[in-house]
Scaffold this active site. Structure first.
Site, mmCIF file in Angstrom:
data_model
loop_
_atom_site.group_PDB
_atom_site.id
_atom_site.type_symbol
_atom_site.label_atom_id
_atom_site.label_comp_id
_atom_site.label_asym_id
_atom_site.label_seq_id
_atom_site.Cartn_x
_atom_site.Cartn_y
_atom_site.Cartn_z
ATOM 1 N N ASN A 10 -46.058 -18.718 13.673
ATOM 2 C CA ASN A 10 -46.777 -19.456 12.623
ATOM 3 C C ASN A 10 -46.324 -18.951 11.257
ATOM 4 O OD1 ASN A 10 -48.603 -20.687 10.926
ATOM 5 N ND2 ASN A 10 -50.348 -19.412 11.556
ATOM 6 N N LYS A 12 -47.199 -20.078 8.406
ATOM 7 C CA LYS A 12 -48.206 -20.295 7.354
ATOM 8 C C LYS A 12 -47.543 -21.004 6.161
ATOM 9 C CE LYS A 12 -50.386 -16.152 9.066
ATOM 10 N NZ LYS A 12 -51.702 -15.562 9.113
ATOM 11 N N HIS A 96 -56.972 -22.982 13.307
ATOM 12 C CA HIS A 96 -56.584 -21.628 12.892
ATOM 13 C C HIS A 96 -57.676 -21.087 11.961
ATOM 14 C CE1 HIS A 96 -54.502 -18.313 10.977
ATOM 15 N NE2 HIS A 96 -53.634 -18.350 11.965
ATOM 16 N N GLU A 98 -57.647 -19.519 9.306
ATOM 17 C CA GLU A 98 -57.432 -19.771 7.871
ATOM 18 C C GLU A 98 -57.783 -21.219 7.527
ATOM 19 O OE1 GLU A 98 -53.412 -18.280 7.756
ATOM 20 O OE2 GLU A 98 -54.186 -16.266 8.138
ATOM 21 N N GLU A 168 -57.439 -15.489 18.866
ATOM 22 C CA GLU A 168 -57.005 -14.726 17.695
ATOM 23 C C GLU A 168 -58.221 -14.108 17.012
ATOM 24 O OE1 GLU A 168 -53.068 -16.091 15.978
ATOM 25 O OE2 GLU A 168 -54.520 -17.520 15.234
ATOM 26 N N GLY A 174 -53.157 -10.561 10.363
ATOM 27 C CA GLY A 174 -52.548 -10.105 9.115
ATOM 28 C C GLY A 174 -53.039 -8.750 8.636
ATOM 29 N N SER A 212 -51.624 -9.660 14.490
ATOM 30 C CA SER A 212 -50.784 -8.485 14.231
ATOM 31 C C SER A 212 -49.817 -8.159 15.368
ATOM 32 C CB SER A 212 -51.660 -7.272 13.890
ATOM 33 O OG SER A 212 -52.354 -7.504 12.674
#
Ligand code: PEP
Length: 248
Positions: A10, A12, A96, A98, A168, A174, A212
């Protein structure tokens, strides 16, 4: 795991078209190193066509990072699942964390987005996971229960095997804080059993772990029972690191 694992990167909101092209070209010439894995790249929308063109015929999937549930209509700025397929995408990330946080991608919207992606011929990757607060307050399973139940609620039974679910934990995305093998294993078993019990006896969908992941920990995570692959964010931006993860 008897099937070929899926490793998806991904990107992003990173990479220009020129940078995406360079990555795809590097990947294309190094694909032999990643024999035995299914690969997918999730570039920004602007690079889907260029990545899809370079990787055409290689079997590498090109997934978008979100999509709209309607076929078309007055939804300024949105892109439908059919338009994504038309642009060369073969899959789409949905829910996701985010997108859930920044763009209110809700469980109710996801209940429509997942079947819309399937209807357009795309592989939907439904992302689920708990925040640090939710983990610390012991509500991880309750959160996953709602996210998985709602997200899969519109999927016809005979299409469940075509959906990918990505576990996730938000606190691991991250941050460099990787969930332990025991934590991943517990939640992977929970999700597989939950889907088996509530949706289908076979639960044959792919379940990915994300948060991560790097070439330093990917091999260990892929050993965990019920984990069928990886969703990789930051570490997927570097072609050689992505290939090293695929190779693990
Ligand atoms: C992600 O964006 O889905 C992700 C897992 O990011 P990272 O690998 O950087 O934690």
């Amino acid at each position: 795991m008897s099937r070929r694992p899926l490793v998806a990167g991904n990107w992003k909101m990173f990479k220009t078209r020129a940078e995406a092209r360079a990555f795809a070209e590097t990947l294309a010439v190094n694909l032999a190193q990643a024999d035995g894995v299914e690969l997918a790249i999730c570039p920004p929308f602007t690079s889907i066509d260029v990545v899809a063109m370079i990787l055409q015929g290689t079997g590498v999937g090109v997934f978008r990072q979100t999509g709209h549930e309607s076929e078309n209509g007055a939804h300024t700025g949105e892109v439908s699942m059919g338009m994504l397929a038309d642009a060369g995408a073969s899959g789409v990330l949905l829910g996701h964390s985010e997108r859930r946080a920044d763009c209110a991608e809700t469980d109710q919207a996801l209940a429509r987005k997942v079947p819309a992606a399937l209807a357009a011929g795309l592989t939907p990757v439904l992302c689920v996971g708990e925040s640090e607060f939710e983990r610390d307050s012991g509500s991880t399973k309750a959160i996953l229960d709602v996210q998985v139940r709602e997200g899969l609620s519109g999927v016809p039974k005979d299409r469940l095997g075509d959906v990918v679910v990505a576990y996730e934990p938000i606190w691991a995305i991250g941050t460099g804080k990787i969930a332990t093998a025991q934590e991943i294993s517990q939640m992977a078993n929970f999700i597989k059993e939950f889907v088996s019990k509530n949706f289908s006896n076979i639960a044959e969908f792919y379940l990915l772990y994300g948060g991560s992941v790097s070439s330093k920990n990917s091999a260990e995570i892929l050993q965990i029972a019920n984990i069928d692959g990886l969703l990789v964010g930051g570490a997927s931006l570097d072609a050689n690191e992505f290939i090293a993860i695929a190779n693990s």
